[in-house]
Enzyme design. Sequence first.
Site, short mmCIF file in Angstrom:
data_model
loop_
_atom_site.label_atom_id
_atom_site.label_comp_id
_atom_site.label_asym_id
_atom_site.label_seq_id
_atom_site.Cartn_x
_atom_site.Cartn_y
_atom_site.Cartn_z
N ARG A 195 16.48 -56.38 2.16
CA ARG A 195 18.14 -55.43 1.35
C ARG A 195 18.38 -56.18 -0.07
O ARG A 195 18.60 -54.71 -0.89
CB ARG A 195 19.37 -56.44 2.50
CG ARG A 195 20.58 -55.67 1.36
CD ARG A 195 21.43 -55.92 0.07
NE ARG A 195 21.20 -57.60 0.21
CZ ARG A 195 21.72 -57.98 -1.05
NH1 ARG A 195 21.96 -57.85 -1.52
NH2 ARG A 195 21.85 -59.02 -1.29
N ASP A 196 17.85 -57.57 -0.35
CA ASP A 196 18.19 -57.26 -1.87
C ASP A 196 16.92 -56.71 -2.54
O ASP A 196 16.77 -56.61 -3.56
CB ASP A 196 17.72 -58.69 -2.24
CG ASP A 196 18.87 -59.41 -3.15
OD1 ASP A 196 18.85 -58.90 -4.33
OD2 ASP A 196 18.04 -61.01 -3.11
N ASN A 228 13.04 -61.96 -6.61
CA ASN A 228 13.18 -63.48 -6.33
C ASN A 228 11.64 -63.55 -5.70
O ASN A 228 11.02 -63.45 -5.88
CB ASN A 228 13.65 -62.15 -4.40
CG ASN A 228 15.12 -62.12 -4.29
OD1 ASN A 228 16.08 -62.27 -4.31
ND2 ASN A 228 14.99 -60.41 -4.11
N CYS A 272 18.25 -58.82 -10.36
CA CYS A 272 20.02 -58.47 -10.44
C CYS A 272 20.18 -57.78 -10.97
O CYS A 272 19.87 -57.76 -12.11
CB CYS A 272 20.22 -60.24 -10.59
SG CYS A 272 22.46 -59.88 -11.81
#
Length: 332
Positions: A21-22, A255, A246
């Site tokens: 997802r991220d 991340n 982000c």
Amino acid sequence: MSTAVWNDAGRRIHIQEVGPRDGLQMEKAFVPTAQKIAMVNALSAAGLAKVEVTAFVSPTAIPALADAESVLRGIERRPGTVMTCLVPNVKGAQRAMGAGADELNLVMSVSETHNLCNLRMLRSQSFAGLREVIAVAQQGQAAVNVSLSCSFGCPMEGDVPEQVVLDWSQRFIALGVQGITLCDTTGMAHPAQVHALVRAFKARWPQTPLTLHFHDTRAMALANVLAAIDAGADRFDASVGGLGGCPYAPGASGNACTEELVHALQLMGYDTGVDLAALTQVAAGLPAQIGHDIPSAIVKAGPVHQLHPAPASLEEIRSRAHERLQATANGL
């Protein structure tokens, strides 16, 4: 930092994968549904404690995850691995629960400015909307985790006071959520700050599962993980290959890298429950799927126990070294 953090043999650390997802939501190339399903299945089989499978958001907003239902319905379910999904609102929650999500992950920022930029809402508006989502999830008996973005600083406001983070945590814990994630959304956290905030949270809510979500923007993710472990944390988000970032913070790169984190913790004696070789294989396949290189140092260099053959000329080199040694001994 106590000496125990350097070699706490056997202590369980739960690694929670957010790459599907991220990580993928940031990619320009659309990864086909079948490849997403295979990725989640491989991550689950590798032993990750939790996998964030997808996000039930508008396909216009995040076209990379437009196949959320198909992915969640198509994955294999492994006992011991929680399948979580990000949901922004009641509609997203209903879609996720209908497709079989084990957990709903809700997100808002503790920074007013970042919340406005990211979600187009004031914090109070976000809280009101998420309170409705929590009520729907509780009626459907789905677990809820709340991720608080910018818990360690906002790139536009600067430092976020510890008490602000704790106050927002309290509001959600009072609603009965199952867990809280404190997110270093833009890579601003440092070890001393992390240690202090984790200790404060654990002292106040020792029974509430706490997850830390670090970015490696300024190369401090692993140091922050160790500081958090020393303060009592045992759950960490990470992204395979180091994917992610982000979109509302310039320079906020990926991340914490899952295989780098697992590699380091296993060397230090922690039990992650993860098969590092299987995890690294997933990461190694990412460039072909997304069309560019990945940050992962483990994919590039391999784990420390992966040895390399000596050069074919080693014996010749050894022989000449002995000849020189003998000549020196003979005074030549």
